[in-house]
Write a protein that holds these residues in place. Sequence first.
Motif, PDB file in Angstrom:
ATOM      1  N   ILE A 160       0.866  -1.176   0.000  1.00  0.00           N
ATOM      2  CA  ILE A 160       0.000   0.000   0.000  1.00  0.00           C
ATOM      3  C   ILE A 160       0.901   1.224   0.000  1.00  0.00           C
ATOM      4  CG2 ILE A 160      -1.753   1.294   1.257  1.00  0.00           C
ATOM      5  CD1 ILE A 160      -2.661  -1.405   2.432  1.00  0.00           C
ATOM      6  N   THR A 161       0.738   2.045  -1.006  1.00  0.00           N
ATOM      7  CA  THR A 161       1.531   3.262  -1.125  1.00  0.00           C
ATOM      8  C   THR A 161       0.668   4.438  -0.692  1.00  0.00           C
ATOM      9  OG1 THR A 161       2.731   2.297  -2.981  1.00  0.00           O
ATOM     10  CG2 THR A 161       2.891   4.683  -2.691  1.00  0.00           C
ATOM     11  N   GLY A 162       1.144   5.205   0.244  1.00  0.00           N
ATOM     12  CA  GLY A 162       0.393   6.349   0.740  1.00  0.00           C
ATOM     13  C   GLY A 162       0.446   7.528  -0.208  1.00  0.00           C
ATOM     14  N   SER A 163      -0.228   8.576   0.165  1.00  0.00           N
ATOM     15  CA  SER A 163      -0.296   9.777  -0.666  1.00  0.00           C
ATOM     16  C   SER A 163       0.744  10.817  -0.261  1.00  0.00           C
ATOM     17  CB  SER A 163      -1.691  10.398  -0.569  1.00  0.00           C
ATOM     18  OG  SER A 163      -1.895  10.893   0.746  1.00  0.00           O
ATOM     19  N   GLY A 164       1.568  10.487   0.730  1.00  0.00           N
ATOM     20  CA  GLY A 164       2.555  11.456   1.193  1.00  0.00           C
ATOM     21  C   GLY A 164       1.933  12.600   1.974  1.00  0.00           C
ATOM     22  N   GLY A 165       0.723  12.403   2.459  1.00  0.00           N
ATOM     23  CA  GLY A 165       0.054  13.438   3.236  1.00  0.00           C
ATOM     24  C   GLY A 165      -0.942  14.259   2.443  1.00  0.00           C
ATOM     25  N   ALA A 166      -0.937  14.108   1.126  1.00  0.00           N
ATOM     26  CA  ALA A 166      -1.898  14.839   0.298  1.00  0.00           C
ATOM     27  C   ALA A 166      -3.263  14.173   0.397  1.00  0.00           C
ATOM     28  CB  ALA A 166      -1.434  14.846  -1.157  1.00  0.00           C
ATOM     29  N   ALA A 167      -4.305  14.962   0.250  1.00  0.00           N
ATOM     30  CA  ALA A 167      -5.660  14.411   0.276  1.00  0.00           C
ATOM     31  C   ALA A 167      -5.849  13.456  -0.892  1.00  0.00           C
ATOM     32  CB  ALA A 167      -6.690  15.537   0.191  1.00  0.00           C
ATOM     33  N   ILE A 168      -6.581  12.364  -0.652  1.00  0.00           N
ATOM     34  CA  ILE A 168      -6.901  11.461  -1.755  1.00  0.00           C
ATOM     35  C   ILE A 168      -8.010  12.086  -2.593  1.00  0.00           C
ATOM     36  CG2 ILE A 168      -6.132   9.399  -0.526  1.00  0.00           C
ATOM     37  CD1 ILE A 168      -9.068   8.771   0.079  1.00  0.00           C
ATOM     38  N   ARG A 169      -8.181  11.609  -3.806  1.00  0.00           N
ATOM     39  CA  ARG A 169      -9.130  12.226  -4.720  1.00  0.00           C
ATOM     40  C   ARG A 169     -10.562  12.153  -4.213  1.00  0.00           C
ATOM     41  NH1 ARG A 169      -9.920   9.795 -10.544  1.00  0.00           N
ATOM     42  NH2 ARG A 169     -10.844   8.219  -9.230  1.00  0.00           N
ATOM     43  N   GLY A 170     -11.020  10.982  -3.801  1.00  0.00           N
ATOM     44  CA  GLY A 170     -12.407  10.837  -3.354  1.00  0.00           C
ATOM     45  C   GLY A 170     -13.361  10.866  -4.524  1.00  0.00           C
ATOM     46  N   GLY A 171     -14.572  11.318  -4.277  1.00  0.00           N
ATOM     47  CA  GLY A 171     -15.581  11.389  -5.327  1.00  0.00           C
ATOM     48  C   GLY A 171     -16.171  10.035  -5.693  1.00  0.00           C
ATOM     49  N   ALA A 172     -15.965   9.032  -4.851  1.00  0.00           N
ATOM     50  CA  ALA A 172     -16.427   7.684  -5.157  1.00  0.00           C
ATOM     51  C   ALA A 172     -17.769   7.390  -4.503  1.00  0.00           C
ATOM     52  CB  ALA A 172     -15.399   6.670  -4.670  1.00  0.00           C
ATOM     53  N   ARG A 173     -18.510   6.494  -5.134  1.00  0.00           N
ATOM     54  CA  ARG A 173     -19.737   5.945  -4.555  1.00  0.00           C
ATOM     55  C   ARG A 173     -19.413   4.508  -4.186  1.00  0.00           C
ATOM     56  NH1 ARG A 173     -24.139   8.786  -4.878  1.00  0.00           N
ATOM     57  NH2 ARG A 173     -25.502   6.978  -4.802  1.00  0.00           N
ATOM     58  N   ILE A 174     -19.575   4.166  -2.923  1.00  0.00           N
ATOM     59  CA  ILE A 174     -19.169   2.865  -2.404  1.00  0.00           C
ATOM     60  C   ILE A 174     -20.393   2.030  -2.050  1.00  0.00           C
ATOM     61  CG2 ILE A 174     -17.861   1.667  -0.593  1.00  0.00           C
ATOM     62  CD1 ILE A 174     -16.137   3.453  -2.439  1.00  0.00           C
ATOM     63  N   ALA A 175     -20.401   0.792  -2.509  1.00  0.00           N
ATOM     64  CA  ALA A 175     -21.416  -0.181  -2.105  1.00  0.00           C
ATOM     65  C   ALA A 175     -20.823  -0.979  -0.947  1.00  0.00           C
ATOM     66  CB  ALA A 175     -21.777  -1.099  -3.260  1.00  0.00           C
ATOM     67  N   SER A 176     -21.368  -0.791   0.224  1.00  0.00           N
ATOM     68  CA  SER A 176     -20.818  -1.472   1.400  1.00  0.00           C
ATOM     69  C   SER A 176     -21.129  -2.964   1.407  1.00  0.00           C
ATOM     70  CB  SER A 176     -21.343  -0.843   2.693  1.00  0.00           C
ATOM     71  OG  SER A 176     -22.724  -1.105   2.845  1.00  0.00           O
ATOM     72  N   LYS A 177     -22.101  -3.367   0.616  1.00  0.00           N
ATOM     73  CA  LYS A 177     -22.508  -4.778   0.552  1.00  0.00           C
ATOM     74  C   LYS A 177     -22.840  -5.325   1.940  1.00  0.00           C
ATOM     75  CE  LYS A 177     -20.060  -5.389  -3.679  1.00  0.00           C
ATOM     76  NZ  LYS A 177     -20.024  -6.329  -4.717  1.00  0.00           N
ATOM     77  N   LEU A 178     -23.372  -4.431   2.783  1.00  0.00           N
ATOM     78  CA  LEU A 178     -23.758  -4.753   4.160  1.00  0.00           C
ATOM     79  C   LEU A 178     -22.580  -5.222   5.013  1.00  0.00           C
ATOM     80  CD1 LEU A 178     -27.194  -6.466   3.484  1.00  0.00           C
ATOM     81  CD2 LEU A 178     -26.741  -4.089   4.120  1.00  0.00           C
TER      82      LEU A 178
END
Length: 67
Positions: free
Chosen positions: A3-21
């Motif tokens: 897993i490579t981090g973002s170096g402290g920068a905000a991630i893009r986001g904007g996603a719709r996530i299906a939690s699948k319960l």
Amino acid sequence: MAITGSGGAAIRGGARIASKLDHRIAMSMVVAGLGSREPVTIDDVSPVATSYPVFFRSLDALTGRGN
């Protein structure tokens, strides 16, 4: 797995996530949304109560968002 981090920068986001319960998916995506530029939308967070009924209260206390 790597897993490579973002170096402290905000991630893009904007996603719709299906939690699948799945409470783990819901909680991890809520936390990911805290560090995103755009909102992360999760279809159903009610399964969180399965393992951590006070998750959102705890998160509000940690982030100061509940005040």
